[in-house]
Scaffold this active site. Sequence first.
Site, PDB file in Angstrom:
ATOM      1  N   CYS A 207     -40.017  29.802 -28.479  1.00 12.80           N
ATOM      2  CA  CYS A 207     -38.881  30.222 -27.641  1.00 12.80           C
ATOM      3  C   CYS A 207     -38.346  29.007 -26.867  1.00 12.80           C
ATOM      4  O   CYS A 207     -37.796  28.106 -27.467  1.00 12.80           O
ATOM      5  CB  CYS A 207     -39.302  31.367 -26.727  1.00 12.80           C
ATOM      6  SG  CYS A 207     -37.900  32.303 -26.100  1.00 12.80           S
TER       7      CYS A 207
ATOM      8  N   GLU B  98     -47.556  35.104 -29.470  1.00 16.16           N
ATOM      9  CA  GLU B  98     -48.586  35.378 -28.445  1.00 16.16           C
ATOM     10  C   GLU B  98     -48.420  36.763 -27.829  1.00 16.16           C
ATOM     11  O   GLU B  98     -49.330  37.266 -27.179  1.00 16.16           O
ATOM     12  CB  GLU B  98     -48.560  34.283 -27.363  1.00 16.16           C
ATOM     13  CG  GLU B  98     -47.493  34.419 -26.285  1.00 16.16           C
ATOM     14  CD  GLU B  98     -46.094  33.962 -26.714  1.00 16.16           C
ATOM     15  OE1 GLU B  98     -45.885  33.721 -27.924  1.00 16.16           O
ATOM     16  OE2 GLU B  98     -45.220  33.850 -25.837  1.00 16.16           O
TER      17      GLU B  98
ATOM     18  N   HIS C 130     -42.136  35.541 -30.487  1.00 14.62           N
ATOM     19  CA  HIS C 130     -43.331  35.275 -29.685  1.00 14.62           C
ATOM     20  C   HIS C 130     -44.601  35.782 -30.360  1.00 14.62           C
ATOM     21  O   HIS C 130     -44.974  36.945 -30.147  1.00 14.62           O
ATOM     22  CB  HIS C 130     -43.207  35.966 -28.330  1.00 14.62           C
ATOM     23  CG  HIS C 130     -42.219  35.327 -27.407  1.00 14.62           C
ATOM     24  ND1 HIS C 130     -42.547  34.274 -26.591  1.00 14.62           N
ATOM     25  CD2 HIS C 130     -40.910  35.588 -27.177  1.00 14.62           C
ATOM     26  CE1 HIS C 130     -41.483  33.917 -25.874  1.00 14.62           C
ATOM     27  NE2 HIS C 130     -40.475  34.690 -26.217  1.00 14.62           N
TER      28      HIS C 130
END
Lengths: 237, 737
Positions: free
Chosen positions: A87, A206, A204
Site C-alpha cells: 500500500c 497482513e 494488504h
Amino acid sequence: MKCAVIMFPGSNCDIDCYHVLSEVLGQPAEYVFHKEKFGPGDFDLIVLPGGFSYGDYLRAGAIARFSPAMDSVLKAAEAGKLIIGICNGFQILLEAKLLPGAMKRNRDLKFHCHDVYLRVDNDETPFTRLYKKGEIIRLPIAHGEGNYYADVQTIEKLKAENRVVFTYCDRDGNVSDAANPNGSVENIAGIINEQGNILGMMPHPERSSEEILGNTDGKRLFESILRHIEGRTTYGR
Amino acid sequence: MAGREDAKKLGLADYEYDEIVKTLGREPNHLELGMYSVMWSEHCSYKNSKPVLKRFPTSGPRVLQGPGENAGIVDIGDNLAVVMKIESHNHPSAVEPYQGAATGVGGIIRDIFTMGARPVALLDSLRFGNPDEPRVKYLFGGVVSGIADYGNCMGIPTVGGEVYFDDSYRDNPLVNAMCVGIIRCDRIVRGKAAGVGNSVMLVGSATGRDGMHGASFASEELSEDSVAKRPSVQVGDPFTEKLLLEACLELLQNDWVVGVQDLGAAGLTSASCETAARAESGIELDVSLVPRREENMNPYEVMISESQERMLVIVEKGHEEDVRKIFEKWDLNAVKIGTVTADGMLRILENGTVVAEVPAKSLADGAPSIKRESRKPFYMEDIDIDLSSIEIPEDLNNVLLKLLSSPNIASKAWVYQQYDYTVRTDTVVPPGSDAAVLRIKGTKKGIALTTDCNGYYCFLDPYEGGKQAVAEAARNLVVSGAKPLAITDCLNFGNPEKPEVYYQFEKCVDGMAEAASFLGTPVISGNVSFYNETKDNAIYPTPVVGMVGLLEDVEKRCTMEFKKEGDVVVLLGDNTDELGGSVYLKEIIGLRGGRPPRLNLDVEKKVQDCCLKAIELGLIRSAHDVTEGGLSVALAESCIAGNIGFSGEIETEIRPDALLFGEGQSRIIMSLPEENLSLFQQLAKELDVNITVLGFVKSGNFKLEVKMKGQNVGKVDIPVDKLALSWGNAIKWKVEN
C-alpha cells in the site's frame, strides 16, 4: 528469518505487519524508526508498511523516500535482500524508483476499503511460491491512491519480463474494468523489480493472515518469503 | 475593562455578567470576559442540561471513570478497560462539512488518547436531509470524506455507526463521532493539574487564529449568517495528530506525568482551567511562550484559539527535558508555558505581566445552571392514526422492495467502504452487521460496538424513543454475542430555551435513564448539543446512544446472515399490530405519525438474556434484530447477507402489513440447526420468552406467507438477488446521480 518493519511518521500498518511476522509466523521482527540506519546484512526481509507517511499531503510516498532509513533500504536492496512494500509502502517504492511507474488517485476519487480478487500471475518469485500461477485469491484493499500508472513501454516490459505479480480480477478470474477497483493500468495490483527481490502491492496480505479475520489468503505470501529465506522444502500450506 | 454591552456581544446574559462581577469583585477585562464567554457557553458548560443529566445512572461495578473526564472508562477484566466517548460536531459540519467532520473525528480521538488509551475504533452517527437535494448531497459527501480522510490517516478503523435521512436534518445535519480505546487499568491518566510547582507544558501543533469562538458558534442556532462563521471551523491535520498520538502514548509510559488534557473547544482556556479545577489548584501561564504559527497574536486570540492537535501536559518539576526529547523524536513542539500554583487562580501573563486573573473553578464549573421551562409539544396530542382507514397494499413484494431501497434501510456500504475498517486487524465483524466486533489481541476477549437512535420515534414520543434507543443498542450487541456494558451518549436537540424542545430533551433523558438502569448499562460519558435548528425548525430530538459490550470468548461471536440451507428460522419475542412511526407508514403510505412501538423493558431484558444464552451455548447460527421495516425487512437482510433464501409462513391475527412491516420492539430473528430446536425451545421456556418457528433457510427465493385462520391473506416471494440489488445500490444511485 530476521524481519524489519520500517516506521515512517504516519505509517499505520506497521503494527499489523509486525504482528503477522512475529505472532503469526513466529519470526524475529523489529521496528526500524525512519531516523535510524541499519546495515545491508541486518535483515532478511524489510517491510515498508501501509499508512500515510508524512500525511501523504504532497504525493503518497514522495517525502518518505528521503528518510534516513531509506538509504539503508536502498543498500539492502542492492545487496539482494527481500523488500516488500504494501500500500503506502508500494507508493514509497515507486517514488524511490525501486519499482517503475507511479500512483494516481483512485479514478472515482474515493477511498476504497473492501476485499478484491486477484489473479496470481507469477508464482516463481520469493513472495509467491506457495501460490499457483493463475490462482484466484482474495485480499482486502484500503487506499485512496492505488491507481497504478506507467507508460506503454514500461507496461510491455513488465509483462514481457513476467513482472506483473498480481492482477485485479473478479471471483471467476476475469480481468475486467468492473473488477478494477481504482483504475490501474491493465488492472495491475502488484509488480516486482528486475532482480526479483522487491515486491510492491496495493492489497494488504497482513490483513488476511488469520482464521479469525475470515481469510488466510495473505498468509501464504509471508510463508512463501519464509520458505525462500529458510530454503525449507517441506513447508506446508 | 469590559462592560455589560461587551458581555452581550459575546453571548453572555445579564445575570451571567453579574455573576462574573460578583466572583471577581470587579469588572472583568476584555480577555477575562472572552474566557468566560467561551467557558460559559452551552457547549462547554452544559448549563442548560446539567440538572437533567443527573437522572442518568452513571455508576456500576465495572465503571472506572464516569462522566466529567475526557472520556468514560469501563473495566473488561484482565487488567484491561475500554475508554469511550461520543461527541457532536454538528454546526461546523453544517457550514464546512469536510473540515467540520474531520476535526470532529480528530477531537474525539484526542479525548481517548489523552487518558492514555490506544484508540482502536471509530463510529459515526450521521443525519442528513433528503439525499435527492443537491445541498444535502454536498453535505453528505463532504462529511463522509472528512471522516474518511482523518480516520484513515490515523490508522484507526471506522467500524460502525448510522446514517439517517429526514427533512428535519436538512439544514442542520448531525455529525456525532465516537472513539473507543483500550487501556491497561493501571495506566489511566486523568486531566488534573496537581502538585504545586509542577510544570504545565503545551505540546503538539503551533497555535494560530483558526477556530476562534468555535464553542460559542456551537451554542447558537444556525442562520443565514452562519456561513460567514466558516472561520470558526477549525482545520484538521491528521498527520500531526498521528504523531501526537504516538508521542503521547510514549510519554504516558512514565510515572512522572501528572495529567494530560487535550485542547478542544475553548482551546487553552478550557484545558488550563479544567485541569486546575479538577485538582483544586491554580495555573499561571505566559502566553508569550506559546508556539505560534501566525504573527502578532494577542493574548485573547492565543487563549481562545481552537487550533487542533494540541495537548496540555502537566509533569513533575524537573522532567521538562524528558518531555521535550520524546516530542522532538516525533518532530513536535513541547514547551513549558506555566506552573501549577496553590491559589486556585488561572493567571495569564504576557511577557511576565499579568493580563488576566480569574478563579479557575468559577471559569470551569461556575456557569449558573438554568432550569428551563418544559411544555409538552402540541403536535403530540394529535399523532394517533386510525389504521382501519389505511388500505392494505395488494402488491406486498413491491412494498418490500421499496422499503429495502429506502435510504434509511438500504445498505450503507457506499459510506463505510470509504472508511478503512480493516486496519489494526482486529475487526472480526465488519460494518454492515448489527454491531461491529473487535478482537483484543493477547486475550480471548472481544468487544462489540454500536450506535443507535431513531429520532423519528423520539419526535413522536420522546420518552418511548429514548427508551427504545438504549434497548435497541443493547439488542444489537446481544445479537452479536456480547453482554452490554456501558453507554456514551450524544444528545442532539433544538433550542433549549423553547419549552417544547426542553420537554423533548427531558423526556428522552428519562426514557434513556430508565432503560439504562433496567438493562444495567450506565452512562459513562457523553455530550449535549443544543441549538440544532434553523429558521425555527428544530431537528428531531436525537439522543444517540453509543454502547460497548463484552464477549468473554470472541470465537463465540454471532452474525446476522443465514448460513446453512435447512436451518430453522425462529422469531424470539412477539409480533404486534403496531405500525406507528414505521418507515412503511411514512414512506409507503405517506403518513407521518402514529405512536411509535411500545417497549416493555421486562420483555426486552428476557429476550436479550435468552438470545445471549443461546449464543453462549452455541445453539444458534445467526441472530438479527428486528427494527426499521419490520419482520420482513429483517428476514430479507439475513437472506441478502447470507446470499441464500428463506421459506416460511406465519399464522396470525394481525393485519398482514402490520405483521410484515410493523416495527414492534423486542424481537430477534435467529437461525439454528433443526436438531438444536428442542433445546432452544426448552431454554426459551425457562427464560419465559415466546418463540415462533417461521420457516427454513432455503436456496432460491425469499418467500413468506401470512395466514389468518388457514387462509392466505398476504405473501412476499422475491428472488434474493433482486432484493440484494434494491438494497445494495440505493444510496449509491441517489448520491452519484
